[in-house]
Design a protein around this motif. Structure first.
Motif, PDB file in Angstrom:
ATOM      1  N   LYS A  23      -9.493  -1.818  -3.796  1.00 58.50           N
ATOM      2  CA  LYS A  23      -8.356  -2.637  -3.381  1.00 58.50           C
ATOM      3  C   LYS A  23      -7.678  -2.122  -2.114  1.00 58.50           C
ATOM      4  N   ASN A  24      -8.208  -1.053  -1.529  1.00 57.96           N
ATOM      5  CA  ASN A  24      -7.543  -0.438  -0.392  1.00 57.96           C
ATOM      6  C   ASN A  24      -8.537  -0.138   0.729  1.00 57.96           C
TER       7      ASN A  24
ATOM      8  N   MET B  81       0.842  -1.195   0.000  1.00 55.46           N
ATOM      9  CA  MET B  81       0.000   0.000   0.000  1.00 55.46           C
ATOM     10  C   MET B  81       0.871   1.236   0.000  1.00 55.46           C
ATOM     11  N   LYS B  82       0.504   2.227  -0.815  1.00 60.38           N
ATOM     12  CA  LYS B  82       1.257   3.462  -0.901  1.00 60.38           C
ATOM     13  C   LYS B  82       1.116   4.274   0.379  1.00 60.38           C
ATOM     14  N   SER B  83       2.134   5.096   0.645  1.00 61.66           N
ATOM     15  CA  SER B  83       2.045   6.006   1.773  1.00 61.66           C
ATOM     16  C   SER B  83       1.102   7.146   1.425  1.00 61.66           C
ATOM     17  N   TYR B  84       0.641   7.868   2.462  1.00 61.66           N
ATOM     18  CA  TYR B  84      -0.274   8.985   2.231  1.00 61.66           C
ATOM     19  C   TYR B  84       0.388  10.100   1.428  1.00 61.66           C
TER      20      TYR B  84
ATOM     21  N   SER C  70      -8.372   5.265   0.814  1.00 55.51           N
ATOM     22  CA  SER C  70      -9.341   5.572  -0.251  1.00 55.51           C
ATOM     23  C   SER C  70      -9.901   6.977  -0.099  1.00 55.51           C
ATOM     24  N   LEU C  71     -10.119   7.408   1.149  1.00 59.10           N
ATOM     25  CA  LEU C  71     -10.581   8.772   1.407  1.00 59.10           C
ATOM     26  C   LEU C  71      -9.543   9.784   0.941  1.00 59.10           C
ATOM     27  N   VAL C  72      -8.282   9.558   1.307  1.00 61.18           N
ATOM     28  CA  VAL C  72      -7.205  10.467   0.904  1.00 61.18           C
ATOM     29  C   VAL C  72      -7.072  10.500  -0.617  1.00 61.18           C
TER      30      VAL C  72
END
Length: 233
Positions: A121-122, A1-4, A127-129
């Motif tokens: 997928k997240n 998962m990518k960072s914010y 997903s909100l960000v």
């Protein structure tokens, strides 16, 4: 998962839905004759993007693969209807100006693409960000193009902002050129030219950043060798 941070940079710059993915160009080119039109559509798009990403992320483990895309479209259509009703209630004149392009948010590939490629997928918070940043990136391009066309076409900025923000925005209009009009900038050809200019600027900035990074990378070993020679000497 990518960072914010990566998610934010993707939405605002590296994977901007308008400048990089070139999605949602129909409403983008059609309504950006002024800043208020662009900002109105941008806010509506952000609301739909955030709502659809949150909803898709919540149900991602419960929707069968066979009905995944139809379910996403229904979710997006529901939030578009909510945005449309809100605009009818609070910004009716602007809603009339934007016309069919508010309901057409349902067909915006940027929204469906984020629901399918990311939100499905997240988890909820990423997903909100992603929805917020992709929406802000798309809105930023809308507003920049709207400001460019309004300035070059009419010589003004922030005209009719009261359509979106009410009576307090009646004095926000800035007249840059008196008695000025350039019809080409307001018409569809001006939208294509303006969009091309924005894409070209982004590509130039990306190239300069890449060249700068490569130059710094190539110079780094030489500096280390020079330091070793000095220490040995």
């Amino acid at each position: 998962m990518k960072s914010y941070q990566e998610i934010s940079l993707d939405g605002l710059w590296h994977n901007n839905p308008a400048l990089v993915q070139l999605l949602g160009l129909c409403p983008l080119l059609a309504v950006t004759g002024s800043v208020v039109n662009a900002l109105g559509l941008g806010i509506a798009t952000i609301l739909v993007l955030v709502g659809s990403n949150l909803s898709v992320s919540l149900i991602r483990n419960y929707v069968p693969e066979q009905v995944r895309l139809p379910a996403f479209v229904m979710i997006i259509a529901s939030f578009v209807t909510c945005a449309e009703l809100l605009m009818q209630a609070f910004t009716y004149e602007l809603y009339q100006i934007l016309g069919i392009f508010i309901p057409l948010i349902v067909t915006n590939c940027a929204i469906l693409g984020r629901a399918d490629a990311f939100a499905s997928k997240n988890p909820l918070l990423p997903s909100l960000v992603d929805g917020i940043m992709m929406g802000l990136g798309f809105t930023a391009v809308l507003v920049l193009l709207g400001a460019m066309r309004e300035l070059l076409g009419q010589g003004t900025l922030f005209e009719n902002m009261q359509l979106l923000f009410g009576p307090m925005a009646e004095n926000w209009k800035i007249v840059v050129f008196e008695d000025y009009s350039f019809l080409f900038a307001i018409l569809p050809p001006g939208a294509f030219v303006g969009m091309g200019i924005l894409i070209a600027i982004k590509n130039m900035v990306d190239k300069q950043l890449k060249d700068k990074a490569e130059k710094a990378k190539n110079n780094q070993p030489k500096e280390k060798v020079d330091r070793r020679i000095r220490v040995t000497g």
